[in-house]
Motif scaffolding. Sequence first.
Motif, PDB file in Angstrom:
ATOM      1  N   TRP A 189       0.876  -1.183  -0.054  1.00 57.85           N
ATOM      2  CA  TRP A 189       0.021  -0.100  -0.181  1.00 57.85           C
ATOM      3  C   TRP A 189       0.848   1.214   0.031  1.00 57.85           C
ATOM      4  N   THR A 190       2.015   1.208   0.799  1.00 56.02           N
ATOM      5  CA  THR A 190       2.928   2.475   0.744  1.00 56.02           C
ATOM      6  C   THR A 190       3.432   2.838  -0.697  1.00 56.02           C
ATOM      7  N   ALA A 191       3.898   1.916  -1.333  1.00 54.73           N
ATOM      8  CA  ALA A 191       4.389   1.728  -2.642  1.00 54.73           C
ATOM      9  C   ALA A 191       3.505   2.201  -3.874  1.00 54.73           C
ATOM     10  N   GLU A 192       2.297   1.533  -3.655  1.00 52.45           N
ATOM     11  CA  GLU A 192       1.116   1.754  -4.353  1.00 52.45           C
ATOM     12  C   GLU A 192       0.357   3.459  -4.405  1.00 52.45           C
ATOM     13  N   ARG A 193       0.398   3.783  -2.993  1.00 54.23           N
ATOM     14  CA  ARG A 193      -0.113   5.214  -3.025  1.00 54.23           C
ATOM     15  C   ARG A 193       0.937   6.067  -3.400  1.00 54.23           C
ATOM     16  N   ALA A 194       2.283   5.809  -3.210  1.00 52.04           N
ATOM     17  CA  ALA A 194       3.208   6.851  -3.661  1.00 52.04           C
ATOM     18  C   ALA A 194       3.426   6.656  -5.308  1.00 52.04           C
ATOM     19  N   LEU A 195       3.383   5.468  -5.893  1.00 48.74           N
ATOM     20  CA  LEU A 195       3.557   5.513  -7.340  1.00 48.74           C
ATOM     21  C   LEU A 195       2.121   6.221  -7.902  1.00 48.74           C
ATOM     22  N   ALA A 196       1.060   6.248  -7.291  1.00 48.61           N
ATOM     23  CA  ALA A 196      -0.245   6.848  -8.006  1.00 48.61           C
ATOM     24  C   ALA A 196      -0.131   8.305  -7.789  1.00 48.61           C
TER      25      ALA A 196
ATOM     26  N   ILE B  40      10.561   7.785  -1.213  1.00 45.72           N
ATOM     27  CA  ILE B  40       9.265   8.577  -1.520  1.00 45.72           C
ATOM     28  C   ILE B  40       9.675   9.907  -1.199  1.00 45.72           C
ATOM     29  N   LEU B  41       9.375  10.644  -2.186  1.00 45.62           N
ATOM     30  CA  LEU B  41       9.656  12.315  -2.273  1.00 45.62           C
ATOM     31  C   LEU B  41       8.297  12.922  -2.429  1.00 45.62           C
ATOM     32  N   ASN B  42       7.710  14.209  -1.487  1.00 52.21           N
ATOM     33  CA  ASN B  42       6.724  14.591  -1.562  1.00 52.21           C
ATOM     34  C   ASN B  42       6.844  15.962  -0.483  1.00 52.21           C
ATOM     35  N   GLY B  43       5.680  16.592  -0.322  1.00 51.66           N
ATOM     36  CA  GLY B  43       5.771  17.804   0.635  1.00 51.66           C
ATOM     37  C   GLY B  43       5.157  17.417   1.700  1.00 51.66           C
ATOM     38  N   VAL B  44       4.452  16.132   2.085  1.00 53.29           N
ATOM     39  CA  VAL B  44       3.705  15.893   3.061  1.00 53.29           C
ATOM     40  C   VAL B  44       4.518  15.759   4.440  1.00 53.29           C
ATOM     41  N   GLN B  45       4.414  16.729   5.368  1.00 57.80           N
ATOM     42  CA  GLN B  45       4.915  16.904   6.590  1.00 57.80           C
ATOM     43  C   GLN B  45       3.991  16.181   7.596  1.00 57.80           C
ATOM     44  N   PRO B  46       4.462  15.102   8.421  1.00 54.80           N
ATOM     45  CA  PRO B  46       3.601  14.395   9.388  1.00 54.80           C
ATOM     46  C   PRO B  46       3.251  15.537  10.387  1.00 54.80           C
ATOM     47  N   GLU B  47       2.079  15.180  11.127  1.00 47.52           N
ATOM     48  CA  GLU B  47       1.275  16.231  12.043  1.00 47.52           C
ATOM     49  C   GLU B  47       2.666  16.450  12.958  1.00 47.52           C
ATOM     50  N   GLY B  48       3.241  15.557  13.485  1.00 48.82           N
ATOM     51  CA  GLY B  48       4.629  16.074  14.558  1.00 48.82           C
ATOM     52  C   GLY B  48       5.315  16.881  14.212  1.00 48.82           C
TER      53      GLY B  48
ATOM     54  N   VAL C  98      11.442  13.451   2.616  1.00 48.88           N
ATOM     55  CA  VAL C  98      12.123  12.153   2.151  1.00 48.88           C
ATOM     56  C   VAL C  98      11.181  11.205   3.122  1.00 48.88           C
ATOM     57  N   HIS C  99      10.628  10.320   2.659  1.00 51.27           N
ATOM     58  CA  HIS C  99       9.815   9.261   3.248  1.00 51.27           C
ATOM     59  C   HIS C  99      10.355   7.881   2.862  1.00 51.27           C
ATOM     60  N   THR C 100      10.540   6.792   3.753  1.00 49.95           N
ATOM     61  CA  THR C 100      10.604   5.504   3.330  1.00 49.95           C
ATOM     62  C   THR C 100      11.825   5.265   2.424  1.00 49.95           C
ATOM     63  N   LEU C 101      13.005   5.711   2.806  1.00 54.90           N
ATOM     64  CA  LEU C 101      13.980   5.705   2.054  1.00 54.90           C
ATOM     65  C   LEU C 101      14.691   4.115   2.595  1.00 54.90           C
ATOM     66  N   ALA C 102      14.798   3.382   1.611  1.00 54.74           N
ATOM     67  CA  ALA C 102      15.151   1.840   1.774  1.00 54.74           C
ATOM     68  C   ALA C 102      16.080   1.270   0.785  1.00 54.74           C
ATOM     69  N   VAL C 103      17.016   0.609   1.367  1.00 56.92           N
ATOM     70  CA  VAL C 103      18.071  -0.286   0.398  1.00 56.92           C
ATOM     71  C   VAL C 103      17.796  -1.618   0.542  1.00 56.92           C
ATOM     72  N   HIS C 104      18.055  -2.264  -0.481  1.00 56.38           N
ATOM     73  CA  HIS C 104      17.744  -3.861  -0.373  1.00 56.38           C
ATOM     74  C   HIS C 104      19.211  -4.287   0.385  1.00 56.38           C
TER      75      HIS C 104
END
Length: 184
Positions: free
Chosen positions: A47-54, A72-80, A98-104
């Motif tokens: 769901w994380t990838a699908e939403r970001a892809l969309a 994932i790169l966007n302008g969404v800043q969490p509430e905190g 920058v969200h969900t930076l992941a390396v295999h």
Amino acid sequence: MGTEVQIREATHGDLDRVVELYDAICDYLDATFNYPGWTRGEYPARWTAERALANGELYVCADGKALLGTCILNGVQPEGYRDIPWQEGISPAEVLVVHTLAVHPSHLREGVSGHLLRFAEQYAQGHGKRSIRLDVYERNVPGVRLYERHGYHVAGKTDLHLGDNGPQISRCYEKIIDKGERLC
């Protein structure tokens, strides 16, 4: 990494490989020390990838045919983030998050995270952003070292209320983008 690394916006054809990467990193973290507290099938997940892809926000780092990493790169800043004393004079429209930076796991310690961060900085600069923000669970020592090594500065700490395990304090990092600076 033998061939040239390419970072690009993900396509629908990348979705399964991104999910496989998420599962592989979660399995690796469960077998070692799960610094970020990620849970396979929960976060990060399909769901994380699908939403970001969309939303056109999912980026992949590839070397030949191998998917090395993603973010994932966007302008969404969490509430905190509201409680953090960020650099003054920067509007929300001037912020890249920058969200969900992941390396295999098979490509850890090969500089993939650095490639993704430099890409984020170039993206920010090219899109008129003045600040890059991100957060990392404060016990995620490798993440803390990574961001500090790449010039991100702690702006504050907060509980982002992610999960049911009680308070999990995250360090919120910021890097100011100088519009005249040449990033490579």
